[in-house]
Scaffold this active site. Structure first.
Site, short mmCIF file in Angstrom:
data_model
loop_
_atom_site.label_atom_id
_atom_site.label_comp_id
_atom_site.label_asym_id
_atom_site.label_seq_id
_atom_site.Cartn_x
_atom_site.Cartn_y
_atom_site.Cartn_z
N HIS A 269 0.85 -1.19 0.00
CA HIS A 269 0.00 0.00 0.00
C HIS A 269 0.88 1.23 0.00
CE1 HIS A 269 -3.13 2.87 1.16
NE2 HIS A 269 -3.96 1.97 0.65
N GLU A 322 -7.71 -5.68 -0.17
CA GLU A 322 -8.31 -6.44 -1.26
C GLU A 322 -8.41 -7.95 -1.05
OE1 GLU A 322 -9.81 -4.59 -3.03
OE2 GLU A 322 -8.69 -3.20 -4.27
N1 ACO Z 1 4.01 -7.60 -4.53
C1 ACO Z 1 5.33 -7.60 -4.75
N2 ACO Z 1 6.10 -6.50 -4.66
C2 ACO Z 1 5.49 -5.35 -4.33
C3 ACO Z 1 4.11 -5.27 -4.07
C4 ACO Z 1 3.37 -6.47 -4.18
N3 ACO Z 1 2.05 -6.48 -3.95
N4 ACO Z 1 3.79 -4.00 -3.77
C5 ACO Z 1 4.92 -3.29 -3.84
N5 ACO Z 1 5.95 -4.11 -4.17
C6 ACO Z 1 7.35 -3.74 -4.32
C7 ACO Z 1 7.61 -3.13 -5.68
O1 ACO Z 1 7.96 -4.11 -6.63
C8 ACO Z 1 8.74 -2.20 -5.37
O2 ACO Z 1 9.93 -2.95 -5.29
P1 ACO Z 1 11.31 -2.39 -5.90
O3 ACO Z 1 11.63 -1.19 -5.05
O4 ACO Z 1 12.24 -3.55 -5.74
O5 ACO Z 1 11.03 -2.01 -7.31
C9 ACO Z 1 8.44 -1.70 -3.97
O6 ACO Z 1 7.65 -2.72 -3.36
C10 ACO Z 1 7.66 -0.40 -3.94
O7 ACO Z 1 6.59 -0.51 -4.86
P2 ACO Z 1 5.83 0.75 -5.48
O8 ACO Z 1 5.09 0.31 -6.70
O9 ACO Z 1 6.78 1.90 -5.59
O10 ACO Z 1 4.82 1.08 -4.32
P3 ACO Z 1 3.59 2.06 -4.47
O11 ACO Z 1 3.38 2.68 -3.17
O12 ACO Z 1 3.77 2.95 -5.64
O13 ACO Z 1 2.39 1.04 -4.86
C11 ACO Z 1 0.58 -0.46 -4.70
C12 ACO Z 1 1.35 0.67 -3.99
C13 ACO Z 1 0.20 -0.01 -6.11
C14 ACO Z 1 -0.69 -0.77 -3.92
C15 ACO Z 1 1.49 -1.71 -4.76
O14 ACO Z 1 1.79 -2.13 -3.45
C16 ACO Z 1 0.86 -2.85 -5.56
O15 ACO Z 1 1.02 -2.90 -6.78
N6 ACO Z 1 0.14 -3.82 -4.88
C17 ACO Z 1 -0.52 -4.91 -5.58
C18 ACO Z 1 -1.86 -4.45 -6.17
C19 ACO Z 1 -2.90 -4.23 -5.11
O16 ACO Z 1 -3.07 -5.03 -4.19
N7 ACO Z 1 -3.65 -3.11 -5.26
C20 ACO Z 1 -4.70 -2.72 -4.33
C21 ACO Z 1 -4.24 -1.56 -3.47
S1 ACO Z 1 -5.41 -1.14 -2.21
C22 ACO Z 1 -6.51 -0.11 -3.01
O17 ACO Z 1 -6.22 0.59 -3.92
C23 ACO Z 1 -7.90 -0.11 -2.52
#
Ligand code: ACO
Length: 386
Positions: A269, A322
């Site tokens: 998140h 989720e």
């Molecule tokens: N699985 C694996 N790795 C992850 C995940 C995940 N679910 N979430 C973040 N990471 C990793 C990224 O790969 C990144 O790693 P890196 O630095 O080695 O490249 C690091 O953590 C940071 O990720 P960002 O994308 O910069 O984090 P951001 O805050 O932008 O994204 C998000 C948040 C979009 C929710 C992300 O965690 C994600 O894609 N989760 C999966 C999708 C999901 O569950 N979405 C629902 C969100 S809740 C809602 O909107 C109601």
């Protein structure tokens, strides 16, 4: 003269940027806490009705008994789908190949025309509040109606007095739900009404800042919510549980997914550095409902958090809303295709609270960008012919 020079570079994804002041609510990511107005959203979900929390977000305070009764009647009376929309739903479902959020988005857009909504800039505050209520009441009818049309059935009207969550399930399935299913879905819906300045809420505020009508803002917000990084995740989280199939396969599946650069849906998140409090609430709700899916989800969650900590050290990745949202909806008989539309049904309440707030103290939201292309102006290429 006002300076036209950009003075501030915002970080990618606008992380940490304060882009609005609000009294609707907020998220405290370090603590793992969020609130609606001045009340804990989780406590509201555990104790209040959907309509009471809706009133809170709409008017800013919790209703007393007579206000709550009047509001429930107003919701019942406003929850009527215009005939022209009913007749359009089968075509919308057909064009979108089903009843997902893309279909709902189109239906909300058409509803703006059907209800004769006008730009809020031309409205008195009471008229805008009326439009907000009309759109909020219509969205669940559209979502459920699209589902029924997509499986060859006719939309059905809500039952006055049945309550929001029970009515939503009734309009989807044609049967009044068991009370424990209605209450489980009600808790889910309350817990997802609002959540800070997330991508879809920001979108609603941006569109509202132009003076556009309520349906325009809600349609745009639904578009933002549809993305898999935002509201499109719960069905994908359950698809992951299906792919894993059994606890003894979880570790390998989760490791392979993360090692190959994939994202675990239902984890991570932007704001929370702890477990998402909605996940904790919905895990309790799921455990009350019980069954093998809940057992699989809790085991997968435990392993996934460990795998993420190992493979993505320092990122603080925990369960978001989720995973258990998907589990609760599945156990209450909501079809997977309806998971994200159902999220939109509750989030519409939050979007509308932000629409009212943005309209009450508006300046058009218009940031700027830094041009990083080739130097300009350059002559058109000599070889370019029209
Ligand atoms: N699985 C694996 N790795 C992850 C995940 C995940 N679910 N979430 C973040 N990471 C990793 C990224 O790969 C990144 O790693 P890196 O630095 O080695 O490249 C690091 O953590 C940071 O990720 P960002 O994308 O910069 O984090 P951001 O805050 O932008 O994204 C998000 C948040 C979009 C929710 C992300 O965690 C994600 O894609 N989760 C999966 C999708 C999901 O569950 N979405 C629902 C969100 S809740 C809602 O909107 C109601």
């Amino acid at each position: 003269m006002v300076s036209m020079t950009a003075t501030l570079d915002a970080p990618k994804g606008l992380e940490g940027v304060v882009a609005a002041e609000t009294t609707v609510g907020s998220v405290r990511g370090i603590e793992g806490f969020y609130h609606y107005r001045q009340y804990s959203a989780v406590e509201l979900a555990r104790t209040a009705s959907f309509e009471d929390v809706w009133f809170l977000l709409l008017y800013g305070y919790l209703p007393d008994r007579s206000e709550a009764a009047r509001f429930a009647t107003q919701v019942d009376e406003t929850s009527v789908m215009p005939d022209d929309l009913i007749s359009m739903l089968p075509a919308i479902a057909r064009c979108h190949g089903g009843c997902g959020l893309d279909a709902l988005r189109s239906a909300i857009s058409l509803a703006g025309g059907s209800l004769g909504l006008r730009p809020w800039l031309d409205l008195e505050p009471d008229e805008l509040r009326h439009d907000v209520l009309r759109v909020s009441c219509l969205v669940p009818l559209l979502a459920a109606g699209l589902r029924r049309c997509s499986v060859g059935e006719c939309p059905i009207a809500p039952v006055p007095g049945a309550g929001f969550a029970a009515n939503y399930l009734y309009m989807l399935t044609g049967t009044l739900p068991r009370p424990e299913h209605a209450r489980a879905v009600e808790k889910y819906l309350i817990s997802t009404m609002d959540h800070g300045l997330n991508a879809s809420t920001f979108t609603a505020r941006v569109v509202t800042s132009t003076g556009a009508d309520v349906a325009a803002a809600v349609t745009a917000a639904a578009g933002a919510l549809s993305g898999p990084l935002h509201g499109g995740a719960p069905s994908r989280a359950l698809d992951s549980l299906d792919a894993i199939g059994a606890v003894d396969r979880a570790e390998e599946w989760l490791r392979d997914t993360v090692s190959s650069g994939g994202r675990l849906m239902g984890f991570g998140h932007r704001i929370y550095r702890t477990e998402d409090p909605r996940a904790a609430l919905l895990r309790d709700v799921a455990e009350e409902l019980g069954g093998p899916l809940v057992e699989l989800a809790t085991e997968v969650e435990r392993i996934a958090v460990r795998v993420l900590a190992e493979l993505k050290p320092g990122r603080d990745l925990y369960t978001n809303v989720e995973l258990y949202a998907g589990v609760v909806m599945e156990l209450c008989g909501i079809p997977r295709e309806m998971f994200t539309p159902t999220f939109a049904v509750s989030r519409t309440i939050g979007w509308c609270a932000h629409i009212l707030e943005q309209a009450a103290d508006n300046r058009i939201i218009r940031p700027t960008s830094r041009y990083v292309g080739p130097d300009a102006p350059q002559p058109l290429p000599a070889t370019w012919a029209r």
